[in-house]
Write a protein that holds these residues in place. Structure first.
Motif, PDB file in Angstrom:
ATOM      1  N   VAL A 210       0.834  -1.258   0.055  1.00 37.63           N
ATOM      2  CA  VAL A 210       0.203   0.028  -0.109  1.00 37.63           C
ATOM      3  C   VAL A 210       0.811   1.259  -0.044  1.00 37.63           C
ATOM      4  O   VAL A 210       1.801   1.084   0.961  1.00 37.63           O
ATOM      5  CB  VAL A 210      -0.815  -0.078   1.401  1.00 37.63           C
ATOM      6  CG1 VAL A 210      -1.762   1.528   1.208  1.00 37.63           C
ATOM      7  CG2 VAL A 210      -1.901  -1.341   1.201  1.00 37.63           C
ATOM      8  N   VAL A 211       0.791   1.976  -1.097  1.00 40.33           N
ATOM      9  CA  VAL A 211       1.519   3.251  -1.231  1.00 40.33           C
ATOM     10  C   VAL A 211       0.764   4.381  -0.819  1.00 40.33           C
ATOM     11  O   VAL A 211      -0.639   4.526  -1.297  1.00 40.33           O
ATOM     12  CB  VAL A 211       2.154   3.497  -2.549  1.00 40.33           C
ATOM     13  CG1 VAL A 211       2.992   4.708  -2.879  1.00 40.33           C
ATOM     14  CG2 VAL A 211       2.693   2.413  -3.292  1.00 40.33           C
TER      15      VAL A 211
ATOM     16  N   ALA B 144      -2.680   3.857  -2.795  1.00 38.56           N
ATOM     17  CA  ALA B 144      -2.979   3.049  -3.859  1.00 38.56           C
ATOM     18  C   ALA B 144      -2.010   1.578  -3.533  1.00 38.56           C
ATOM     19  O   ALA B 144      -1.184   1.380  -2.778  1.00 38.56           O
ATOM     20  CB  ALA B 144      -1.987   3.627  -5.170  1.00 38.56           C
ATOM     21  N   ILE B 145      -2.770   0.817  -4.109  1.00 39.42           N
ATOM     22  CA  ILE B 145      -2.678  -0.888  -3.676  1.00 39.42           C
ATOM     23  C   ILE B 145      -1.783  -1.417  -4.686  1.00 39.42           C
ATOM     24  O   ILE B 145      -2.052  -1.309  -6.028  1.00 39.42           O
ATOM     25  CB  ILE B 145      -3.945  -1.643  -3.558  1.00 39.42           C
ATOM     26  CG1 ILE B 145      -4.522  -1.032  -2.245  1.00 39.42           C
ATOM     27  CG2 ILE B 145      -3.512  -3.006  -3.253  1.00 39.42           C
ATOM     28  CD1 ILE B 145      -5.862  -1.707  -1.869  1.00 39.42           C
ATOM     29  N   TYR B 146      -0.820  -2.342  -4.490  1.00 40.05           N
ATOM     30  CA  TYR B 146      -0.052  -2.830  -5.744  1.00 40.05           C
ATOM     31  C   TYR B 146       0.247  -4.287  -5.171  1.00 40.05           C
ATOM     32  O   TYR B 146       0.718  -4.413  -4.083  1.00 40.05           O
ATOM     33  CB  TYR B 146       1.325  -2.081  -5.984  1.00 40.05           C
ATOM     34  CG  TYR B 146       1.100  -0.760  -6.851  1.00 40.05           C
ATOM     35  CD1 TYR B 146       0.876  -0.857  -8.263  1.00 40.05           C
ATOM     36  CD2 TYR B 146       1.119   0.527  -6.097  1.00 40.05           C
ATOM     37  CE1 TYR B 146       0.985   0.318  -9.008  1.00 40.05           C
ATOM     38  CE2 TYR B 146       0.779   1.675  -6.957  1.00 40.05           C
ATOM     39  CZ  TYR B 146       0.800   1.525  -8.385  1.00 40.05           C
ATOM     40  OH  TYR B 146       0.701   2.676  -9.366  1.00 40.05           O
ATOM     41  N   GLN B 147       0.128  -5.044  -6.277  1.00 41.73           N
ATOM     42  CA  GLN B 147       0.656  -6.570  -6.137  1.00 41.73           C
ATOM     43  C   GLN B 147       2.085  -6.678  -6.860  1.00 41.73           C
ATOM     44  O   GLN B 147       2.324  -6.155  -7.800  1.00 41.73           O
ATOM     45  CB  GLN B 147      -0.361  -7.449  -6.866  1.00 41.73           C
ATOM     46  CG  GLN B 147      -1.889  -7.677  -6.131  1.00 41.73           C
ATOM     47  CD  GLN B 147      -1.810  -7.888  -4.748  1.00 41.73           C
ATOM     48  OE1 GLN B 147      -0.943  -8.721  -4.288  1.00 41.73           O
ATOM     49  NE2 GLN B 147      -2.855  -7.264  -4.150  1.00 41.73           N
TER      50      GLN B 147
ATOM     51  N   ASP C 139      -3.703  -2.266  -8.315  1.00 43.49           N
ATOM     52  CA  ASP C 139      -4.905  -2.970  -7.914  1.00 43.49           C
ATOM     53  C   ASP C 139      -5.993  -2.028  -7.326  1.00 43.49           C
ATOM     54  O   ASP C 139      -6.388  -2.141  -6.156  1.00 43.49           O
ATOM     55  CB  ASP C 139      -4.484  -3.978  -6.801  1.00 43.49           C
ATOM     56  CG  ASP C 139      -5.731  -4.907  -6.626  1.00 43.49           C
ATOM     57  OD1 ASP C 139      -6.510  -5.037  -7.601  1.00 43.49           O
ATOM     58  OD2 ASP C 139      -5.500  -5.659  -5.743  1.00 43.49           O
ATOM     59  N   GLY C 140      -5.943  -0.638  -7.849  1.00 46.45           N
ATOM     60  CA  GLY C 140      -6.869   0.427  -7.234  1.00 46.45           C
ATOM     61  C   GLY C 140      -6.046   1.509  -6.408  1.00 46.45           C
ATOM     62  O   GLY C 140      -5.071   1.294  -5.788  1.00 46.45           O
ATOM     63  N   PRO C 141      -6.868   2.508  -6.311  1.00 48.27           N
ATOM     64  CA  PRO C 141      -7.989   2.820  -6.894  1.00 48.27           C
ATOM     65  C   PRO C 141      -7.986   3.200  -8.424  1.00 48.27           C
ATOM     66  O   PRO C 141      -7.037   3.501  -8.937  1.00 48.27           O
ATOM     67  CB  PRO C 141      -8.559   4.074  -6.157  1.00 48.27           C
ATOM     68  CG  PRO C 141      -7.073   4.882  -5.779  1.00 48.27           C
ATOM     69  CD  PRO C 141      -6.154   3.462  -5.353  1.00 48.27           C
ATOM     70  N   LYS C 142      -9.139   2.723  -9.167  1.00 48.87           N
ATOM     71  CA  LYS C 142      -9.069   2.944 -10.672  1.00 48.87           C
ATOM     72  C   LYS C 142      -8.607   4.332 -10.918  1.00 48.87           C
ATOM     73  O   LYS C 142      -8.154   4.463 -12.388  1.00 48.87           O
ATOM     74  CB  LYS C 142     -10.446   2.627 -11.166  1.00 48.87           C
ATOM     75  CG  LYS C 142     -11.711   3.523 -10.686  1.00 48.87           C
ATOM     76  CD  LYS C 142     -13.028   2.976 -11.055  1.00 48.87           C
ATOM     77  CE  LYS C 142     -14.162   3.929 -10.787  1.00 48.87           C
ATOM     78  NZ  LYS C 142     -15.464   3.556 -11.279  1.00 48.87           N
TER      79      LYS C 142
END
Length: 460
Positions: free
Chosen positions: A391-392, A405-408, A422-425
């Motif tokens: 989570v950034v 913002a979420i990242y995988q 992975d969001g937010p859009k």
């Protein structure tokens, strides 16, 4: 009786030598170079290396689907400098090991297959000058092929896409001039591991003779080292293999540049090149040319070739471990992943801000941070894998709310990672963003990054 007759034919008498001029290394080199370039394999490889990369880069750059899983592949539509880096990544994995096999791995074995050693020795009368001439000729051809790959891919990219800025591995933007210098330097750096494979090719060609394994030895060794780089090995073992220099050029495209692993990879590769060539030279001088059936043996290749190289691996691992402090572990730690991802995001957020004509913001103003977990491990997570979730968070000037913002993340064993939004859009949910000039790739949707595997003390 046969050996005696062969010895007489191979070694001219002093009286016959006295009246004939001495054949220099330069003349022998020109002769060997002509022999190499007259082979049909070399005649096919030279134009292929000087033409095929340009056609490939130009063709891919015109497609809507890009090799996004390849390093810098996602930027091939944006700048012509991405093309030569894509070709460089492919060459280090496949092309350069095969090219060194075809050239250096066959330069001595071809004389065994044709049975021309006696004629060559009568003409030159010095195994030392023969070895030097053949080694220099094979090196020249290999450099010609590498130069073709670099020049062709660069020309193809610039003609198809143009001389535009390049996005580095930490998200910062490289000017066209800066990108050109780093691309050239990256290609120069991979010459070191290429020389290491060439030395292994010379060793295989001398030690194994007409055996097909001599021709395949550089490719087999390169494949084994590539497999080793994918395994969960300690950092010191990775850096002690010549194949690391085929990967470490990635560090040139971060700011500041990650030069520690690159320098180690180059030094290790050059040591391998010298050692393998020296062993091949000593084996060549000890060869009995009066015995027409003596064209190398598997036992000699193991005892005089593989065992010294295995010992060299052990020594380089110990030296790298002591000098860098990277004794155990993968080098991929939670804190380093978080710092690298936060820096990447801040650079790319600025790029997206410019695309959308929003008020300019600096990395210092954003104060971006990242919090990452790996699977169920929340504290002190480490290691490669595709189960990293981050989570950034960042702040905009004049806005109290914190953006997130979420990242995988999928992190490979060499420290490279791909961050998938992975969001937010509104931030990273779409592949394209709408700009004043039309749709453009969203830099925050998916991007590459790099984690320096060395401990902080080793880099300082």
């Amino acid at each position: 009786m046969t050996a005696s007759a062969s010895a007489t034919a191979v070694a001219p008498t002093p009286a016959s030598n006295a009246g004939s001029p001495r054949v220099s290394v330069a003349r022998g080199y020109r002769f060997e170079l002509v022999k190499l370039v007259s082979q049909w394999r070399i005649r096919l490889l030279v134009p292929a290396c000087w033409i095929a990369p340009a056609l490939f880069v130009a063709g891919v750059s015109q497609q809507s689907t890009l090799p996004a899983d390849t390093l810098f592949g996602r930027w091939m539509l944006a700048t012509g400098w991405a093309g030569p880096l894509v070709i460089l990544g492919f060459s280090g994995t496949w092309a350069l090991p095969l090219l060194t096999s075809v050239v250096a791995g066959d330069v001595f074995a071809s004389e065994d297959r044709l049975g021309t050693w006696r004629h060559l020795l009568v003409a030159i009368r010095s195994p030392r000058r023969i070895f030097a001439a053949k080694a220099l000729a094979s090196l020249t051809v290999i450099l010609l092929l590498v130069a073709g790959l670099a020049a062709s891919s660069t020309v193809g990219g610039l003609l198809a896409v143009g001389n535009h800025p390049l996005v580095g591995l930490d998200g910062h933007l490289l000017s066209p001039g800066g990108a050109a210098g780093k691309v050239l330097l990256a290609w120069v750096c991979v010459l070191a591991p290429t020389l290491a494979l060439a030395g292994i090719g010379l060793l295989g060609s001398v030690a194994l003779g007409r055996s097909p394994m001599g021709l395949l030895l550089p490719a087999v060794v390169a494949l084994a080292m590539q497999v080793a780089q994918m395994l969960p090995l300690p950092v010191a073992v990775r850096l002690a293999l010549p194949s690391w220099a085929f990967i470490a050029w990635n560090g040139l495209f971060t700011s500041p540049a990650q030069l520690g692993p690159l320098v180690i990879g180059i030094v290790v590769s050059l040591v391998w090149a010298v050692m393998a060539t020296l062993i091949a030279y000593l084996l060549f001088l000890r060869r009995d040319f009066t015995n027409l059936t003596d064209d190398g043996s598997a036992r000699r290749a193991v005892t005089a070739g593989l065992l010294p190289l295995a010992g060299l691996v052990a020594v380089t691992v110990a030296v790298v471990a002591v000098t860098t402090g990277a004794t155990t572990g993968s080098g991929i730690r939670q804190d380093k992943v978080q710092v690298s991802l936060a820096e990447d995001f801040a650079h790319l957020y600025r790029m997206q801000t410019a695309q959308l004509n929003r008020p300019a913001v600096t990395e210092a103003q954003l104060k971006s941070t990242a919090a990452c977990t790996k699977g169920d491990v929340k504290d002190d997570a480490e290691g490669a894998g595709n189960d990293w979730r981050c989570v950034v968070s960042w702040h905009l000037p004049g806005v109290q709310a914190t953006g997130q913002a979420i990242y995988q993340l999928d992190i490979t064993a060499d420290g490279r990672f791909v961050a998938d939004g992975d969001g937010p859009k509104e931030v990273n949910g779409y592949f394209l963003v709408r700009t004043a000039t039309g749709d453009a790739p969203n830099p925050l949707w998916q991007f590459d990054g790099n984690v320096d595997l060395l401990p902080a003390t080793a880099k300082g």
